[in-house]
Design a protein around this motif. Sequence first.
Motif, PDB file in Angstrom:
ATOM      1  N   PRO A 414      48.334  61.796  37.997  1.00 34.16           N
ATOM      2  CA  PRO A 414      47.914  61.505  39.364  1.00 34.16           C
ATOM      3  C   PRO A 414      46.395  61.337  39.435  1.00 34.16           C
ATOM      4  CG  PRO A 414      48.296  63.858  39.125  1.00 34.16           C
ATOM      5  CD  PRO A 414      48.646  63.231  37.800  1.00 34.16           C
ATOM      6  N   VAL A 415      45.956  60.395  40.237  1.00 36.04           N
ATOM      7  CA  VAL A 415      44.530  60.206  40.524  1.00 36.04           C
ATOM      8  C   VAL A 415      44.373  60.345  42.030  1.00 36.04           C
ATOM      9  CG1 VAL A 415      42.544  58.679  40.380  1.00 36.04           C
ATOM     10  CG2 VAL A 415      44.289  58.641  38.569  1.00 36.04           C
ATOM     11  N   VAL A 416      43.698  61.388  42.470  1.00 36.74           N
ATOM     12  CA  VAL A 416      43.587  61.684  43.898  1.00 36.74           C
ATOM     13  C   VAL A 416      42.144  62.038  44.216  1.00 36.74           C
ATOM     14  CG1 VAL A 416      44.586  62.946  45.828  1.00 36.74           C
ATOM     15  CG2 VAL A 416      45.899  62.715  43.711  1.00 36.74           C
ATOM     16  N   GLU A 417      41.640  61.558  45.337  1.00 35.23           N
ATOM     17  CA  GLU A 417      40.279  61.914  45.756  1.00 35.23           C
ATOM     18  C   GLU A 417      40.215  62.067  47.267  1.00 35.23           C
ATOM     19  OE1 GLU A 417      38.146  57.547  46.001  1.00 35.23           O
ATOM     20  OE2 GLU A 417      38.155  58.577  44.053  1.00 35.23           O
ATOM     21  N   ALA A 418      39.278  62.892  47.714  1.00 28.74           N
ATOM     22  CA  ALA A 418      39.043  63.131  49.135  1.00 28.74           C
ATOM     23  C   ALA A 418      37.554  62.988  49.411  1.00 28.74           C
ATOM     24  CB  ALA A 418      39.514  64.531  49.534  1.00 28.74           C
ATOM     25  N   ARG A 419      37.210  62.301  50.493  1.00 25.29           N
ATOM     26  CA  ARG A 419      35.808  62.102  50.881  1.00 25.29           C
ATOM     27  C   ARG A 419      35.654  62.284  52.390  1.00 25.29           C
ATOM     28  NH1 ARG A 419      34.272  56.521  47.586  1.00 25.29           N
ATOM     29  NH2 ARG A 419      34.776  57.292  45.479  1.00 25.29           N
ATOM     30  N   PRO A 420      35.029  63.412  52.812  1.00 27.09           N
ATOM     31  CA  PRO A 420      34.663  64.597  52.039  1.00 27.09           C
ATOM     32  C   PRO A 420      35.894  65.474  51.824  1.00 27.09           C
ATOM     33  CG  PRO A 420      34.110  64.928  54.332  1.00 27.09           C
ATOM     34  CD  PRO A 420      34.658  63.529  54.234  1.00 27.09           C
ATOM     35  N   GLY A 451      37.969  68.301  63.461  1.00 30.67           N
ATOM     36  CA  GLY A 451      38.113  66.900  63.832  1.00 30.67           C
ATOM     37  C   GLY A 451      37.416  65.925  62.912  1.00 30.67           C
ATOM     38  N   ALA A 452      36.718  66.432  61.887  1.00 24.22           N
ATOM     39  CA  ALA A 452      36.028  65.540  60.952  1.00 24.22           C
ATOM     40  C   ALA A 452      37.038  64.683  60.189  1.00 24.22           C
ATOM     41  CB  ALA A 452      35.181  66.345  59.977  1.00 24.22           C
ATOM     42  N   ALA A 453      36.729  63.418  60.022  1.00 26.08           N
ATOM     43  CA  ALA A 453      37.627  62.501  59.316  1.00 26.08           C
ATOM     44  C   ALA A 453      37.481  62.669  57.810  1.00 26.08           C
ATOM     45  CB  ALA A 453      37.329  61.063  59.713  1.00 26.08           C
ATOM     46  N   VAL A 454      38.606  62.674  57.106  1.00 27.17           N
ATOM     47  CA  VAL A 454      38.638  62.804  55.654  1.00 27.17           C
ATOM     48  C   VAL A 454      39.431  61.624  55.094  1.00 27.17           C
ATOM     49  CG1 VAL A 454      39.347  64.215  53.695  1.00 27.17           C
ATOM     50  CG2 VAL A 454      38.555  65.318  55.807  1.00 27.17           C
ATOM     51  N   GLU A 455      38.814  60.830  54.230  1.00 24.53           N
ATOM     52  CA  GLU A 455      39.486  59.694  53.611  1.00 24.53           C
ATOM     53  C   GLU A 455      40.137  60.143  52.298  1.00 24.53           C
ATOM     54  OE1 GLU A 455      40.147  56.481  54.245  1.00 24.53           O
ATOM     55  OE2 GLU A 455      39.382  56.745  56.288  1.00 24.53           O
ATOM     56  N   LEU A 456      41.437  59.899  52.203  1.00 23.52           N
ATOM     57  CA  LEU A 456      42.204  60.250  51.013  1.00 23.52           C
ATOM     58  C   LEU A 456      42.667  58.983  50.303  1.00 23.52           C
ATOM     59  CD1 LEU A 456      44.455  62.994  52.652  1.00 23.52           C
ATOM     60  CD2 LEU A 456      42.390  63.393  51.296  1.00 23.52           C
ATOM     61  N   ARG A 457      42.602  58.999  48.963  1.00 25.63           N
ATOM     62  CA  ARG A 457      43.102  57.888  48.150  1.00 25.63           C
ATOM     63  C   ARG A 457      43.851  58.470  46.957  1.00 25.63           C
ATOM     64  NH1 ARG A 457      40.909  52.674  48.328  1.00 25.63           N
ATOM     65  NH2 ARG A 457      41.083  52.506  46.068  1.00 25.63           N
ATOM     66  N   ALA A 458      44.952  57.815  46.590  1.00 24.08           N
ATOM     67  CA  ALA A 458      45.739  58.338  45.469  1.00 24.08           C
ATOM     68  C   ALA A 458      46.566  57.227  44.840  1.00 24.08           C
ATOM     69  CB  ALA A 458      46.659  59.461  45.949  1.00 24.08           C
ATOM     70  N   TYR A 459      46.807  57.361  43.532  1.00 17.64           N
ATOM     71  CA  TYR A 459      47.731  56.485  42.818  1.00 17.64           C
ATOM     72  C   TYR A 459      48.132  57.182  41.523  1.00 17.64           C
ATOM     73  CZ  TYR A 459      43.795  55.012  39.811  1.00 17.64           C
ATOM     74  OH  TYR A 459      42.727  54.984  38.929  1.00 17.64           O
ATOM     75  N   LEU A 460      49.127  56.627  40.843  1.00 20.10           N
ATOM     76  CA  LEU A 460      49.554  57.159  39.553  1.00 20.10           C
ATOM     77  C   LEU A 460      49.149  56.179  38.461  1.00 20.10           C
ATOM     78  CD1 LEU A 460      53.164  58.445  40.388  1.00 20.10           C
ATOM     79  CD2 LEU A 460      50.976  59.648  40.585  1.00 20.10           C
ATOM     80  N   ARG A 461      48.737  56.737  37.319  1.00 17.18           N
ATOM     81  CA  ARG A 461      48.324  55.884  36.206  1.00 17.18           C
ATOM     82  C   ARG A 461      48.898  56.417  34.904  1.00 17.18           C
ATOM     83  NH1 ARG A 461      41.896  57.532  35.551  1.00 17.18           N
ATOM     84  NH2 ARG A 461      42.263  59.523  34.472  1.00 17.18           N
ATOM     85  N   ARG A 462      48.866  55.548  33.903  1.00 17.14           N
ATOM     86  CA  ARG A 462      49.238  55.919  32.547  1.00 17.14           C
ATOM     87  C   ARG A 462      48.175  55.329  31.637  1.00 17.14           C
ATOM     88  NH1 ARG A 462      54.618  53.857  29.289  1.00 17.14           N
ATOM     89  NH2 ARG A 462      54.789  55.619  27.791  1.00 17.14           N
ATOM     90  N   GLY A 463      47.364  56.200  31.063  1.00 15.12           N
ATOM     91  CA  GLY A 463      46.190  55.713  30.357  1.00 15.12           C
ATOM     92  C   GLY A 463      45.234  55.097  31.364  1.00 15.12           C
ATOM     93  N   SER A 464      44.816  53.856  31.114  1.00 13.09           N
ATOM     94  CA  SER A 464      43.918  53.183  32.046  1.00 13.09           C
ATOM     95  C   SER A 464      44.648  52.249  32.988  1.00 13.09           C
ATOM     96  CB  SER A 464      42.873  52.376  31.257  1.00 13.09           C
ATOM     97  OG  SER A 464      43.510  51.396  30.440  1.00 13.09           O
ATOM     98  N   ALA A 465      45.978  52.178  32.903  1.00 10.69           N
ATOM     99  CA  ALA A 465      46.763  51.227  33.700  1.00 10.69           C
ATOM    100  C   ALA A 465      47.326  51.894  34.949  1.00 10.69           C
ATOM    101  CB  ALA A 465      47.905  50.656  32.868  1.00 10.69           C
TER     102      ALA A 465
END
Length: 478
Positions: A414-420, A451-465
């Motif tokens: 899993p590749v997941v990030e939150a900002r902030p 109430g602060a907005a948090v941007e979430l992004r996520a995807y699944l990968r295998r190696g660099s793909a």
Amino acid sequence: MKARAAELARRPFAPTPAPPRNLVEAVDYDAFGAVRYRPDAGLWADPPSDATVRFFHMGRAATQPVAMHVVEGGQARQVIYAENLFDAPADSPARKLGPRAGFAGFRAMNPDQQGDWIAYLGASYFRSADPFNQYGLSARGLAIDTAIDGAEEFPSFTAFWLEKDAQGRLLVHALLNGPSCTGAFRILHDRPAKGGLPGLTQTIQVQLNFRKAVTRLGLAPLTSMYWYGQSDRTPTDDWRPQIHDSDGLSIWTGAGERLWRPLANPPRVTTNLFFDKGPRGFGLMQRDRQFQDYQDDGVFYEKRPSVWVEPVGDWGEGSVQLVQIPTTGETDDNIVAFWTPSAPVHAASRLDYGYRLLWTGEEPGPFGVARVVATRQGRSGRPGLPAIPGRRKFVIDFEGSGLAGLDRSSGVQPVVEARPGRIVDPVAYPVVGTPRWRLAFDAETTGLASGAAVELRAYLRRGSAALTETWSYQAFAA
């Protein structure tokens, strides 16, 4: 028509003369529905086909008269409004308008003349019932200054020229006029054979002429409704599990990335920008097609069409913009998506562009990666244990060819990030007994203002793909 629109832009804006507004607005929803254009007066009604056109009367939802023309043999003639073209109850408020009324728009009928498949009514709005014979979201010609300080501008189609091309397809020429600009639209309608998919394709060519500068220009705008759903269970007393015309924004970037943004009913008006160059397409989609997920046996939300915007030519740099407005019911169109060019729009400038609108069941491929099929959120931590303050759990399900044949030992990450914010305990695994993979994690917002907005992004990968499209979501700190 382009020359006419350009010449009109050199003059100050003047609204189309209209009957007294109080008389028009007296034709409310019920009264409007009871006023019917006579079938025998339909355009191209003999023989009947899907190019047979009937006209709308004016009413509260469409208060401005629209000029109608027919193009045949290379020549245009105006269709003159007459009271006797419509059947209405004896006590209808529409009768008080008399000869001062006019046409408000038009619709094209199905070949059996039982219902319509495309309707143009109000400002620059139009919508299709294809491919499921069910209306839902709308498109419009142009969006100007949506969700910024001050009033949004709604330019209108003030005149139409209707014709059939050599193949019998409906071809619409529309003149747009508003305080900031004029425009010439050419819209070709191409329907598949009966029962075919994806549905209606509209090929649209546009030339816009600006009287004055525009702060936020929205090209190929789509308007939809989202009250609550699987990913955003707004508190409600309604018995239905989900209510929405669309459940997500899909984007295919110029670089080839697939992105999915589940829609939400936010606590305040939000505008999110997805910057891109040369986009391949975007659309407001209804991915959930299961009746049991809606249980609405009256309006059938699972049959609402999706609409995909496919640019013709290079649209250059800009952003897909998503506007979401809080709502407490299903009668509000509270979702808007459009493309905004990066280049500023100045007075006396001109813009030419083209695109296709696909009224479809799902966005076009090839996908090549697994898609998001469910988004859920709830209390943090493990089920059965106390929730962890300052955290929110998100669970995303993916399904598709990108994950086919993989298991826990295949190196899926899993590749997941939150900002902030911070991501806690992300884990991905196949769901036993299904073709789905599940991604689960907690998003921690400790220390952020309520109430602060948090941007979430996520995807699944295998190696660099990348194995899946990118899931994107906006959460709010408690």
